[in-house]
Design an enzyme around this catalytic site. Structure first.
Site, PDB file in Angstrom:
ATOM      1  N   THR A   1     -18.141 -31.024  -4.627  1.00 24.58           N
ATOM      2  CA  THR A   1     -19.003 -30.099  -5.352  1.00 24.58           C
ATOM      3  C   THR A   1     -18.310 -28.757  -5.557  1.00 24.58           C
ATOM      4  OG1 THR A   1     -21.056 -28.792  -5.159  1.00 24.58           O
ATOM      5  CG2 THR A   1     -20.039 -29.500  -3.117  1.00 24.58           C
ATOM      6  N   ASP A   2     -18.685 -28.065  -6.631  1.00 27.96           N
ATOM      7  CA  ASP A   2     -18.151 -26.726  -6.850  1.00 27.96           C
ATOM      8  C   ASP A   2     -18.665 -25.728  -5.816  1.00 27.96           C
ATOM      9  OD1 ASP A   2     -20.773 -26.570  -7.737  1.00 27.96           O
ATOM     10  OD2 ASP A   2     -20.298 -25.691  -9.681  1.00 27.96           O
ATOM     11  N   GLU A   3     -19.676 -26.118  -5.050  1.00 23.56           N
ATOM     12  CA  GLU A   3     -20.233 -25.197  -4.061  1.00 23.56           C
ATOM     13  C   GLU A   3     -19.267 -24.890  -2.925  1.00 23.56           C
ATOM     14  OE1 GLU A   3     -24.378 -25.560  -2.945  1.00 23.56           O
ATOM     15  OE2 GLU A   3     -24.726 -26.946  -4.606  1.00 23.56           O
TER      16      GLU A   3
ATOM     17  N   TYR B   1     -24.550 -27.154   3.920  1.00 22.54           N
ATOM     18  CA  TYR B   1     -24.228 -28.241   2.987  1.00 22.54           C
ATOM     19  C   TYR B   1     -22.829 -28.077   2.417  1.00 22.54           C
ATOM     20  CZ  TYR B   1     -23.742 -30.436  -1.580  1.00 22.54           C
ATOM     21  OH  TYR B   1     -23.248 -31.113  -2.669  1.00 22.54           O
TER      22      TYR B   1
ATOM     23  N   LYS C   1     -19.308 -30.350   2.914  1.00 21.05           N
ATOM     24  CA  LYS C   1     -18.540 -30.959   1.821  1.00 21.05           C
ATOM     25  C   LYS C   1     -17.102 -30.444   1.811  1.00 21.05           C
ATOM     26  CE  LYS C   1     -19.796 -33.408  -0.980  1.00 21.05           C
ATOM     27  NZ  LYS C   1     -19.807 -34.898  -1.015  1.00 21.05           N
TER      28      LYS C   1
END
Length: 334
Positions: free
Chosen positions: A125-127, A153, A157
């Site tokens: 994810t870009d997060e 979260y 990741k």
């Protein structure tokens, strides 16, 4: 070709299964899913019943059963969609995210080493990059942007990504990683922004928006994401192992803008919108520079946001039984 898709009963995983069945009908597809609250067996039941997909209910942290599946199926490629992915839930219970997203990833890669897999692909994810300031629209995430996570979260990741890269360097495991922006489209679990707003609006319920709704996300239609992963796992370049690709939609929108578009599409009044206290550590803006995957693999997003949103709204209108069943099971409070 045999491909294991973990998390295949979830949102992006199920869409990827349908993509592969359409564009690679000669492949054998094996789905592994724990069927947590966000995994919906009914989404993929038809393709399992028809024999197009082999299904195993299994936790990716269950080393013994994962090894048995690998031994029985002898897959060529593993694509790991399985993840706990809701930020609010990670704030309330971080441990589950660490277990599934990091330990589970490690188990899958150990199985890849043990059984000689040709490619392990980690869906990220870009997060993992944190966020960007709202007043700098010129800034974008690139693959070289330092990791700077904001939630349990995103930290879990990022940990999985680093573990994958470590397995590549230490054990020469052929891995690849894709980091995507916010996905939307069919089969999206109703706790996420777009489906939640559609369903609440249809039921004339309040539309809860964090803060003032000014947080910006880059939205990617799920079918475009599936095409990108398809290209990555089929890259024959001898140097493709160890690559990271950012996948973005060039569709930056403020949350409040999306909610108003949904209201407009469904002819619902804006007074349904209810601003609620902001999320802890809420990221301000995500924006991806997808030039690398465009230049190396020729991928570009095909779906404009207005078109994708219209298709998504129509899907939820046409498939009420799918999301009504989820609500009736009481898997989440909406």
């Amino acid at each position: 070709m045999k491909i294991i898709i973990t998390g295949g009963a979830g949102f992006i995983g199920s869409n990827f299964i349908f993509h592969m069945l359409k564009f690679h009908p000669d492949y054998k597809i094996i789905c592994i899913d724990k069927l947590t609250y966000a995994g919906n067996y009914s989404t993929i039941k038809n393709v399992i019943d028809s024999g197009q997909v082999v299904f195993y209910k299994c936790d990716i942290c269950d080393r013994g059963n994962i090894y048995k599946i690998f031994e029985n199926e002898k897959p060529d490629i593993i694509i790991n969609f399985a993840a706990e992915s809701h930020v609010d839930r990670s704030i309330n219970n971080p441990g589950i995210f660490l277990q599934t997203n990091i330990i589970g990833t490690g188990v899958l890669m150990d199985a890849c080493l043990k059984f000689g897999i040709k490619r392990y692909h980690q869906v990220s994810t870009d997060e993992v990059y944190g966020d960007l300031p709202l007043n700098r629209p010129d800034l974008f995430f690139s693959e070289d942007t330092p990791i700077k996570t904001s939630s349990p979260y995103s930290a879990s990741k990022a940990g999985a990504d680093l573990l994958a890269l470590a397995y590549h360097r230490t054990f020469n495991l052929p891995v690849s990683i894709s980091r995507c922006s916010n996905n939307y489209g069919p089969y999206h679990f109703p706790e996420k922004l777009i489906p939640l707003m559609i369903i609440n609006a249809l039921n004339n319920k309040k539309l809860p928006v964090y803060g003032k709704g000014l947080n910006v996300r880059d939205w990617l239609y799920v079918e475009d994401h599936c095409r990108a992963i398809d290209l990555i796992i089929h890259d024959k370049n001898e140097n493709s192992a160890g690559e990271i690709y950012n996948i973005g939609g060039h569709n930056e929108m403020k949350n409040i803008e999306i909610v108003k578009l949904i209201c407009d599409a469904l002819n619902k009044p804006y007074d349904l919108i209810e601003f609620v206290p902001d999320r802890k550590g809420h990221d301000l803006r995500y924006a991806i520079n997808p030039d690398k995957i465009k230049n190396k693999l020729g991928w570009t997003p095909e779906t404009k946001f207005k078109d994708g949103l219209a298709k998504t709204i129509k899907w939820y209108l046409d498939n009420k039984s799918w999301w009504e069943e989820i609500l009736q099971r009481g898997k989440n409070n909406f």
